[in-house]
Design an enzyme around this catalytic site. Structure first.
Site, mmCIF file in Angstrom:
data_model
loop_
_atom_site.group_PDB
_atom_site.id
_atom_site.type_symbol
_atom_site.label_atom_id
_atom_site.label_comp_id
_atom_site.label_asym_id
_atom_site.label_seq_id
_atom_site.Cartn_x
_atom_site.Cartn_y
_atom_site.Cartn_z
ATOM 1 N N LEU A 25 0.821 -1.217 0.000
ATOM 2 C CA LEU A 25 0.000 0.000 0.000
ATOM 3 C C LEU A 25 0.849 1.258 0.000
ATOM 4 O O LEU A 25 0.554 2.224 -0.686
ATOM 5 C CB LEU A 25 -0.888 0.030 1.241
ATOM 6 C CG LEU A 25 -2.326 -0.480 1.149
ATOM 7 C CD1 LEU A 25 -3.018 -0.297 2.489
ATOM 8 C CD2 LEU A 25 -3.094 0.233 0.055
ATOM 9 N N GLY A 26 1.902 1.248 0.818
ATOM 10 C CA GLY A 26 2.719 2.450 0.920
ATOM 11 C C GLY A 26 3.902 2.217 1.833
ATOM 12 O O GLY A 26 4.060 1.155 2.429
ATOM 13 N N GLY A 28 6.317 4.473 4.747
ATOM 14 C CA GLY A 28 6.584 5.686 5.508
ATOM 15 C C GLY A 28 7.944 5.610 6.161
ATOM 16 O O GLY A 28 8.741 4.708 5.889
ATOM 17 N N TYR A 30 8.580 4.929 9.206
ATOM 18 C CA TYR A 30 8.684 3.893 10.240
ATOM 19 C C TYR A 30 8.352 2.491 9.734
ATOM 20 O O TYR A 30 8.800 1.513 10.328
ATOM 21 C CB TYR A 30 7.760 4.224 11.421
ATOM 22 C CG TYR A 30 8.277 5.351 12.268
ATOM 23 C CD1 TYR A 30 9.167 5.113 13.296
ATOM 24 C CD2 TYR A 30 7.887 6.669 12.031
ATOM 25 C CE1 TYR A 30 9.669 6.146 14.069
ATOM 26 C CE2 TYR A 30 8.379 7.713 12.801
ATOM 27 C CZ TYR A 30 9.267 7.442 13.823
ATOM 28 O OH TYR A 30 9.765 8.471 14.577
ATOM 29 N N ASP A 141 -1.126 14.059 11.932
ATOM 30 C CA ASP A 141 -0.813 13.748 10.523
ATOM 31 C C ASP A 141 -2.084 13.769 9.674
ATOM 32 O O ASP A 141 -2.305 12.882 8.856
ATOM 33 C CB ASP A 141 -0.131 12.377 10.437
ATOM 34 C CG ASP A 141 0.661 12.194 9.135
ATOM 35 O OD1 ASP A 141 0.977 13.212 8.481
ATOM 36 O OD2 ASP A 141 0.952 11.043 8.782
#
Length: 253
Positions: A25-26, A28, A30, A141
């Site tokens: 999905l993605g 980041g 972390y 966020d």
């Protein structure tokens, strides 16, 4: 030997003997997130895998995110289903909210929002944020990729940067970082101000090449302009989402 970097999971990989990776999905700072199928329940879920670098800081962030999600029980916030370690790497398993992010709606599907539509969408988001703040949590966020729209309902995702309001701010933040990342409800309101600007600019067509401030470019009513200025802390900032919601309702009516 400790491997500091690991390759993302491939499609079809079975994690923890249960979760079958469908797609990434993605990614980041972390962790890496995936859509996976839970073989025990046949549900699709979101699997989040911690990155190995800066392990101590990332592990603390993962543990905090799990703790925060356990505090939240709201139909417009994904539920935490599971947490585990495999190969000494923490993982979180969360409810998968399938829908369009506001980012997708604006940039890919060319959805546009006038003043009433933008403030109406904001008014749908605010009760979720009010609930989060009531739990003594600040999201930190609230960007357009983290707000999903499905079947007329908005969902707030990604609590990776969320903090409890009793925690201390990180040291040495710039002015802009403090506006966005302060452990204070005002930082969420500030972020929602930029969220609102994204919505409003979706229907903006520049008449000249020179770039101006949003106040010069956007045709807004005086009430809408006043709300935005307070959200962006250009005027006396809102102290709570409740205060903001009252003024937003006035603009929408």
């Amino acid at each position: 030997m400790i491997h500091l970097f690991q390759k993302p999971y491939r499609e079809g990989t079975v994690v923890n003997g249960r979760y079958v990776i469908e797609k990434q999905l993605g990614e980041g700072s972390y962790g890496v997130t995936y859509v996976a199928r839970d073989e025990q329940t046949t549900e699709r879920v979101v699997l989040k895998q911690m990155k190995r670098t800066k392990r101590k800081k990332r592990r603390a962030s993962f543990e905090r995110e799990a703790l925060i999600l356990k505090q939240l029980d709201h139909p417009q916030i994904p539920k935490l289903y599971d947490s585990f370690e495999t190969n000494n790497v923490p993982h979180l398993v969360m409810e998968y909210i399938e829908g369009d992010t506001i980012e997708t709606l604006i940039f890919d599907k060319k959805q546009t929002y006038g003043e009433k539509e933008a403030f109406s969408l904001l008014s749908d988001v605010l009760p979720v944020i009010q609930y989060i703040h009531a739990k003594q949590i600040v999201h930190r966020d609230l960007r357009i990729p983290n707000i999903v729209f499905r079947d007329g309902i908005v969902y707030v995702l990604d609590f990776g940067l969320a903090r409890f309001l009793h925690e201390q701010d990180e040291p040495f933040l710039t002015v802009e970082q403090r506006l966005r990342r302060a452990i204070d409800v005002k930082s969420d309101i500030y972020a929602l101000g930029h969220f609102l600007l994204f919505l409003l600019y979706s229907s903006y067509e520049p008449m000249e090449e020179e770039e101006k401030s949003w106040e010069d470019e956007l045709l807004l009513t005086e009430d809408a302009r006043g709300v935005l200025r307070r959200m962006l802390q250009l005027d006396v900032p809102y102290a709570s989402v409740e205060q903001l919601a009252r003024d937003v309702a006035y603009v929408v009516q």
